[in-house]
Design an enzyme around this catalytic site. Structure first.
Site, PDB file in Angstrom:
ATOM      1  CD  GLU A  94      -3.027   0.928   0.101  1.00 26.13           C
ATOM      2  OE1 GLU A  94      -3.080  -0.126  -0.561  1.00 26.13           O
ATOM      3  OE2 GLU A  94      -3.762   1.907  -0.110  1.00 26.13           O
ATOM      4  CG  ASP A  95       1.591   2.890   3.205  1.00 24.25           C
ATOM      5  OD1 ASP A  95       0.588   3.240   2.569  1.00 24.25           O
ATOM      6  OD2 ASP A  95       1.582   2.664   4.430  1.00 24.25           O
TER       7      ASP A  95
END
Ligand code: MN
Length: 735
Positions: free
Chosen positions: A76-77
């Site tokens: 996600e990051d």
């Protein structure tokens, strides 16, 4: 920040056979990926996954879970991808990390949608590996512990979500310690005044009761030891939130609360638990109504313990829990205590893998089952909500948008739920990256990618596949639209053939000139009218070319007895049929009722693939398909402009059945009808209708309407029927 070797050491301390290389790889990978990212606190971002991993080592989780904890924010990051993680760490870890990514996206969705109440159940449904939830809980715990660094407006929301979703979830999973800490951290944010007051009172009480806990611990230990039982007594002060809740629930003031302190007596065996109970009950007086034996009847989440309350050494009310070490571990760590990791067995990773034997997985399943079986009012309420929830599946678009659909929904429903135009142009789908049939039932957490084509119109058959009203209505609308277009195409086809047959030129320009004459507004209207049989092709030809004489002879059909399907000999078609007109390739393809051209089948006798067929187009009936041997066709002999060349174009895997009629004469004896029905059924035929037409003393004659795949199938049924001793004759009926 914890060093790499420290983390590995923590794991190997409880799991000597842990895969150290895996842990090292995950540590380095996550650290590199998060690079110079920082948290709100200013700490390097990597400190967060590292702390999450550390929390999970306290739960003694297997090395795969620890690795997943380190990697949990990478997809996600950072620029990490599932494929890359699969390659480096294997598919199992990739899948777990992806599960966490989905939950994180879900977090973002629910912020908007305010679906918090269903969120917890959604989590349970999405996550098919309990380790994902364990990592998620640890993730949340660390975020709560560092909440003060978040901007104020975000704190309340995160705390609320924790209180509503994650703390109860931890409780459901039997992880009481985790639950209490999450609750307490949330409470501090959500109700800072109450928290401060309680903390203050607890502190002053602690001062007043200086040494109370130690004193009671020692007294209890001594009394129990006197009877020859080895026990460990642990006392603790309850947390502000659990005190607050009790005050709320019982409408009590702080001073009235009697059980601020709780004590646990931990022993080696179940038998010792009862002996300790005996010692305690004979030494101190008990508070009535507070005794519970969860050892003989464990709680649904596998919690076992004996509870009792006594008036203890300092005339204080003391809550006691008596249990074994194993029971204690289950009570504190819940699901995490259940064989996710087993000491001393070959590699934690294999054991922890979610297989059918995995007790942890079973346990989660059971927990979910329990959620739907509660019997207290509170649980019942839960249950009712859960029912609703069980009717739904939650899927994602490739961008992570959450789409809720009723259970049983297909990718078609999904496509329409996203947007009508996506549904209308949908030609295929990928589920979790794999191409799958559009009839596939969606499952929770599926990522659905719709494959589209602008040339597509939804087939009418989709209406019965789709389950959502939205999809059904949109398909119906699109079908009606496309049927209109199909009538136009059919009309054009018929007209072109008619002009060719008449040996006259055909062009849209010529049609334009006669629109008024035929009372049509546009060429499209005219073509559709021809397609629907409202205007005959001959009429149009004559309008355009008034000099045209219809020279076309009636269609050549076999005379009865000459070329008809020879039922008595039970053989296929052997008649000499001239093609009605044109060649087969030129004829209009008939793809069944669900096909793209609107058709009916001969009302008295039907038509099945394998039959030579013609189409009759009338305004009243539209296009009706007759087997060429149908006597009914005689009626149309003089109206050659109603005849349309058609041919079968049935897909090998078309599930549609076609209507046919047979006449059966059978002995009038008990069971003969049943025998006939049985033969038809055994041969895969459907009986649509059955009519007795003549009944004499010894014979029934019956007309049976069947549904069959094709002519071969029909003949098989006919032949099978003929082998039955009570059947005297079977013939096909053509209306
Ligand atoms: Mn995280």
């Amino acid at each position: 920040m914890m060093r790499q070797y420290e983390l590995v050491e923590r794991v190997t301390r409880y799991n000597p056979s842990a895969d150290e290389a895996l842990l090292n790889k995950a540590y380095v990978y996550a650290m590199r990926k998060h690079g110079s990212q920082t948290r709100a606190s200013g700490d390097p971002y990597f400190s967060h996954p590292l702390e999450v991993a550390a929390i999970l080592t306290e739960l003694r989780l297997d090395d795969a879970t620890i690795a997943v904890a380190l990697l949990h924010d990478t997809i996600e990051d950072t620029d990490a991808t599932r494929a890359e993680i699969d390659t480096i760490f294997g598919e199992e870890i990739g899948k777990l990390v992806e599960g966490l990514t989905k939950i994180k996206r879900l977090d973002l969705q629910t912020q908007k949608a305010k679906q918090a109440e269903n969120f917890r159940k959604l989590l349970l449904a999405i996550v098919d590996d309990v380790r994902v939830l364990l990592v998620k809980l640890a993730d949340r715990l660390h975020n709560m512990r560092t909440l003060e660094h978040m901007p104020e407006h975000k704190r309340a929301r995160i705390a609320e979500e924790t209180m509503e979703i994650y703390a109860p979830l931890a409780g459901r999973m039997g992880m009481q310690d985790m639950r209490e800490e999450l609750e307490d951290l949330s409470f501090r944010t959500l109700n800072p005044d109450a928290y401060a007051t309680l903390a203050e009172r607890l502190a002053s009480l602690r001062e007043r009761n200086d040494g109370l806990i130690t004193d009671i611990e020692e007294t209890l230990t001594a009394r129990i030891a006197e009877r020859g039982i080895a026990a460990q007594v642990k006392g603790r002060e309850k947390r502000p939130y659990s005190i607050f809740r009790k005050m709320q629930q019982k409408s009590l003031g702080f001073e009235q609360l009697s059980d601020i302190y709780g004590f646990r007596v931990i022993v080696g065996t179940t038998e010792a638990c009862y002996r300790v109970l005996g010692v305690i009950h004979t030494t101190w007086s008990t508070v009535p109504g507070r005794f519970k034996d969860y050892i003989s009847t464990p709680k649904q989440n596998d919690y076992r313990s004996i509870h009792t309350t006594i008036v203890g050494p300092r005339r204080q009310r003391i809550e006691l829990q008596i249990r074994t070490q194993i029971m204690d571990r289950v009570a504190e760590y819940g699901i995490a205590a259940h064989a996710l990791y087993k000491d001393g067995e070959t590699g934690g990773r294999n054991i922890a893998r979610h297989t059918e034997e995995s007790r942890a997985y079973d346990w989660l399943r059971r927990t979910i089952d329990l959620l739907s079986q509660g019997d207290t009012p509170e649980e019942f309420l839960e249950n009712t909500k859960l029912e609703l929830f069980h009717d739904q599946v939650f899927c994602f678009t490739p961008k992570g948008r959450l789409i809720a659909l009723p259970r049983g929904a297909t990718p078609i429903d999904f496509a329409y739920a996203v947007h009508t135009s996506i549904g209308n142009t949908c030609v295929g789908c990928k589920l979790n990256g794999k191409i799958m049939p559009l009839v596939t039932e969606l499952r929770n957490g599926d990522e659905v990618e719709i494959v589209r084509s602008q040339a597509q119109t939804p087939p009418p058959a989709w209406e019965s596949i789709a389950v959502t009203g939205k999809a059904k209505a949109a398909i119906r609308r699109a079908t009606r639209e496309s049927v209109r277009k199909q009538y136009g195409a059919l009309g054009e086809h018929i007209l072109q053939r008619a002009f060719t047959r008449a040996d006259k030129p055909y062009s849209e320009g010529l049609l334009e000139g006669v629109l008024g004459l035929l009372s049509q507004d546009s060429i499209a209207d005219l073509l559709a009218a021809v397609g629907r049989g409202e205007i005959s092709a001959q009429q149009v030809v004559k309008s355009v070319h008034p000099d045209y004489q219809d020279e076309r002879a009636g269609i050549i059909r076999p005379e009865p007895g000459e070329g008809w399907f020879d039922l008595e000999k039970g053989q296929g078609l052997k008649f000499r049929i001239p093609t009605v007109t044109g060649t087969d390739g030129d004829a209009l393809p008939i793809r069944g009722l669900a096909g793209d051209i609107p058709v009916n089948f001969a009302p008295n006798g039907g038509a099945v693939p394998g039959d030579r067929i013609v189409g009759i187009l009338t305004p009243a009936e539209g296009l009706t398909i007759y087997p060429i041997q149908s006597p009914a066709l005689k009626e149309f002999d003089d109206q050659s402009d109603l005849w349309v060349d058609v041919r079968w174009d049935i897909d090998i895997d078309n599930p549609e059945r076609f209507p046919a009629r047979i006449s059966v004469s059978a002995l009038n004896e008990p069971g003969s009808l049943a025998a006939i029905a049985q033969v038809i059924g055994e041969n895969g035929g459907n009986i649509d209708n059955l009519k007795m037409v003549r009944k004499v003393a010894d014979f029934h004659q019956m007309i049976i309407d069947l549904e069959v795949w094709d002519l071969k199938h029909l003949n098989r049924i006919i032949n099978q029927l003929r082998t039955k001793p009570n059947v005297s004759s079977v013939t096909r009926v053509n209306g």
